[in-house]
Design an enzyme around this catalytic site. Structure first.
Site, PDB file in Angstrom:
ATOM      1  N   ARG A   6       0.859  -1.178   0.000  1.00  0.00           N
ATOM      2  CA  ARG A   6       0.000   0.000   0.000  1.00  0.00           C
ATOM      3  C   ARG A   6       0.899   1.233   0.000  1.00  0.00           C
ATOM      4  O   ARG A   6       1.783   1.339   0.861  1.00  0.00           O
ATOM      5  CB  ARG A   6      -0.878  -0.021   1.250  1.00  0.00           C
ATOM      6  CG  ARG A   6      -1.877   1.077   1.314  1.00  0.00           C
ATOM      7  CD  ARG A   6      -2.532   1.147   2.685  1.00  0.00           C
ATOM      8  NE  ARG A   6      -1.882   2.135   3.514  1.00  0.00           N
ATOM      9  CZ  ARG A   6      -2.449   2.781   4.533  1.00  0.00           C
ATOM     10  NH1 ARG A   6      -3.708   2.507   4.873  1.00  0.00           N
ATOM     11  NH2 ARG A   6      -1.793   3.661   5.237  1.00  0.00           N
ATOM     12  N   GLU A  36      -8.983   2.084  -1.671  1.00  0.00           N
ATOM     13  CA  GLU A  36      -9.686   1.825  -0.405  1.00  0.00           C
ATOM     14  C   GLU A  36     -10.401   3.071   0.113  1.00  0.00           C
ATOM     15  O   GLU A  36      -9.852   4.178   0.034  1.00  0.00           O
ATOM     16  CB  GLU A  36      -8.638   1.349   0.605  1.00  0.00           C
ATOM     17  CG  GLU A  36      -9.116   1.194   2.019  1.00  0.00           C
ATOM     18  CD  GLU A  36      -7.980   0.729   2.928  1.00  0.00           C
ATOM     19  OE1 GLU A  36      -7.027   0.084   2.424  1.00  0.00           O
ATOM     20  OE2 GLU A  36      -8.039   1.024   4.122  1.00  0.00           O
ATOM     21  N   GLU A  96     -13.421  -1.127   6.851  1.00  0.00           N
ATOM     22  CA  GLU A  96     -12.739  -1.171   8.152  1.00  0.00           C
ATOM     23  C   GLU A  96     -13.574  -0.521   9.256  1.00  0.00           C
ATOM     24  O   GLU A  96     -13.399  -0.852  10.419  1.00  0.00           O
ATOM     25  CB  GLU A  96     -11.333  -0.561   8.083  1.00  0.00           C
ATOM     26  CG  GLU A  96     -11.296   0.936   7.816  1.00  0.00           C
ATOM     27  CD  GLU A  96      -9.867   1.473   7.666  1.00  0.00           C
ATOM     28  OE1 GLU A  96      -9.044   0.811   7.018  1.00  0.00           O
ATOM     29  OE2 GLU A  96      -9.598   2.558   8.207  1.00  0.00           O
ATOM     30  N   GLU A 111      -4.262  -7.184   5.465  1.00  0.00           N
ATOM     31  CA  GLU A 111      -3.346  -6.083   5.781  1.00  0.00           C
ATOM     32  C   GLU A 111      -2.371  -6.522   6.876  1.00  0.00           C
ATOM     33  O   GLU A 111      -2.761  -7.198   7.824  1.00  0.00           O
ATOM     34  CB  GLU A 111      -4.154  -4.873   6.264  1.00  0.00           C
ATOM     35  CG  GLU A 111      -3.307  -3.655   6.566  1.00  0.00           C
ATOM     36  CD  GLU A 111      -4.161  -2.440   6.968  1.00  0.00           C
ATOM     37  OE1 GLU A 111      -5.344  -2.623   7.317  1.00  0.00           O
ATOM     38  OE2 GLU A 111      -3.627  -1.324   6.914  1.00  0.00           O
TER      39      GLU A 111
HETATM   40  C1  CS2 Z   1      -6.125   2.482   8.041  1.00  0.00           C
HETATM   41  C2  CS2 Z   1      -6.008   2.465   9.514  1.00  0.00           C
HETATM   42  O1  CS2 Z   1      -5.073   0.421   8.020  1.00  0.00           O
HETATM   43  C3  CS2 Z   1      -5.803   1.166   7.414  1.00  0.00           C
HETATM   44  O2  CS2 Z   1      -6.241   0.928   6.314  1.00  0.00           O
HETATM   45  O3  CS2 Z   1      -7.191   3.090   7.460  1.00  0.00           O
HETATM   46  O4  CS2 Z   1      -4.688   2.843   9.772  1.00  0.00           O
HETATM   47  C4  CS2 Z   1      -6.927   3.368  10.321  1.00  0.00           C
HETATM   48  O5  CS2 Z   1      -6.631   4.699  10.098  1.00  0.00           O
HETATM   49  C5  CS2 Z   1      -6.762   3.034  11.772  1.00  0.00           C
HETATM   50  O6  CS2 Z   1      -6.984   1.669  11.945  1.00  0.00           O
HETATM   51  C6  CS2 Z   1      -7.696   3.845  12.631  1.00  0.00           C
HETATM   52  O7  CS2 Z   1      -7.651   3.387  13.925  1.00  0.00           O
HETATM   53 MG    MG Z   2      -7.789   2.118   5.706  1.00  0.00          MG
END
Ligand code: CS2
Ligand code: MG
Length: 404
Positions: free
Chosen positions: A147, A237, A263, A340
């Site tokens: 990413r 995303e 998410e 991820e």
């Molecule tokens: C993010 C996260 O991982 C991701 O894709 O969008 O870092 C998100 O900002 C955090 O999990 C928020 O707590």
């Molecule tokens: Mg994210």
């Protein structure tokens, strides 16, 4: 197997984690992650005050009945606090059942559908050149999917980008919320240049992903998706805030860049219109924020009907307990897409010893009975809770509060 005790452990080995530990009359213990970044104590209180008194004395094997009891029985349904608390109970119960069976959790779910789990890394830089370097660095570590986020000219602090090269990006900070800047026009001009530079630098073998973090209107997201098409992203995303699923129809009409979201979703009801109307390609809900293994399985099964694949959130604000459970899920789920992976810091890995491992761009949950993640409570006690907030985001031009 009766539940004899349930405890909520809050610790901060670099960031806050909420962990539920269930104890049983058979001497087995089960762990569930209940961390909700920036709102940790709300979930801890929901667990301690409302769920723990319901758990003691229950049959630990009745996972489905317990899930329904906590979800339907509360009358007040859904929301991140409730669903993270239910997720923690559910994860701990699956951990217990798998330990009682003497099997790794993925075996109880139906066994492995693949040998290993494809994961994506993060590469962030203050400008394009730094992001290109960072992508090379992640590729050298073995990652096949990366990413990429870059600072935007003229914006001092922007999502995904650390203040200096020595530190990794950490959004949650002690004290009151930090503020970040935003300018949509600059971002839309800059981002295609980032991916053009990346493809020129690393070629086409690696999967590239990008997180918009909910900042665009639907028509702006459509424009970005179109501009990124030549660089063949694995996904774009959170292109727009997802409270309104209709927004994705507009994006979809204009671009073949694959879309990922989820998410911040907590139940299958958040996902339903997007999946059924085939407005997305990847659903990114994960164990801790979407009601545990039991509910995530329902979401994945609905998604499978429409060729939507999974892409579970795995940022470092989800504890190793969530990561372990997610990897068992990933190894089993037939319509798996990607997972991820942001490695936790050393202190976190010490507090949460785990069986999962990384090798050459893939992960495996390991063969330990249960989900394979434990907590060292003595060590955890050395890292007390510290209040921290996620940042807020304002338009640079006039200070309007914007989506973060
Ligand atoms: C993010 C996260 O991982 C991701 O894709 O969008 O870092 C998100 O900002 C955090 O999990 C928020 O707590
Ligand atoms: Mg994210």
């Amino acid at each position: 197997m009766k539940i004899t005790g349930a405890r909520v452990i809050v610790c901060c080995p670099g960031r806050n984690f909420v962990t539920l530990k269930l104890e049983t009359d058979e001497g087995l213990t089960g762990l569930g992650d209940a961390s909700l970044n920036g709102r940790e104590l709300a979930v801890a209180a929901y667990l301690t005050e409302h769920l723990v008194p319901l758990l003691v004395g229950r049959d630990a094997h009745r996972i489905e009945d317990t899930w329904q009891y906590l979800y339907k029985g509360a009358y007040w349904r859904r929301g991140p606090v409730t669903m993270s608390a239910i997720a923690a109970v559910d994860t701990a119960l699956w951990d217990l059942k798998a330990k009682a069976a003497g099997m790794p959790l993925y075996q109880l779910l139906g066994g492995a559908s693949r040998e290993r789990v494809l994961v994506y890394a993060h590469a962030n830089g203050r400008d394009i050149a730094e992001t290109v370097d960072e992508v090379h660095r992640q590729a050298a570590l073995g990652y096949r999917a990366i990413r990429a986020q870059s600072g935007v000219p003229g914006l001092a602090k922007v999502y995904g980008v650390a203040a200096d090269r020595e530190h990794s990006y950490e959004p949650a900070t002690p004290g009151l919320p930090k503020e970040e800047d935003w300018d949509t026009a600059q971002y839309l001009r800059h981002t295609p240049k980032l991916f053009e530079a990346l493809r020129n630098a690393i070629g086409w073998e690696h999967e590239l992903l990008h997180d918009v973090h909910h900042r665009l209107t639907p028509i702006e997201a459509a424009r970005l998706g179109k501009d990124l098409e030549p660089f063949r992203l694995f996904w774009m995303e959170d292109a727009t805030p997802a409270e309104n699923p209709e927004a994705f129809r507009l994006i979809r009409q204009h671009t073949t860049t694959p879309l990922a979201v989820g998410e911040v979703f907590n139940t299958v009801w958040d996902c339903k219109p997007l999946i059924e109307q085939q407005l997305i390609d990847f659903i990114r809900t994960t164990v801790v924020h979407a009601g545990g293994i039991t509910h995530l399985r329902r979401i994945a099964d609905l998604a499978a009907l429409y060729q939507v694949r999974t892409g579970s959130h795995g940022a470092t604000d989800l504890s190793p307990v969530c990561m372990g459970a997610a990897l068992h899920f990933d190894l089993w789920v037939p319509n798996f897409g990607i997972q991820e992976h942001m490695p936790h810091n050393e202190a976190t890995d010490e507090v949460f010893p785990h069986a999962y491992r990384f090798d050459g761009g893939f992960m495996h949950p390991g063969e330990a009975p249960g989900h394979g993640v434990e907590i060292d409570e003595r060590l955890a006690a050395k890292y007390p809770y510290q209040r921290a907030y996620l940042p807020v985001n304002r338009l640079q031009r006039d200070g309007t509060l914007w989506d973060w």
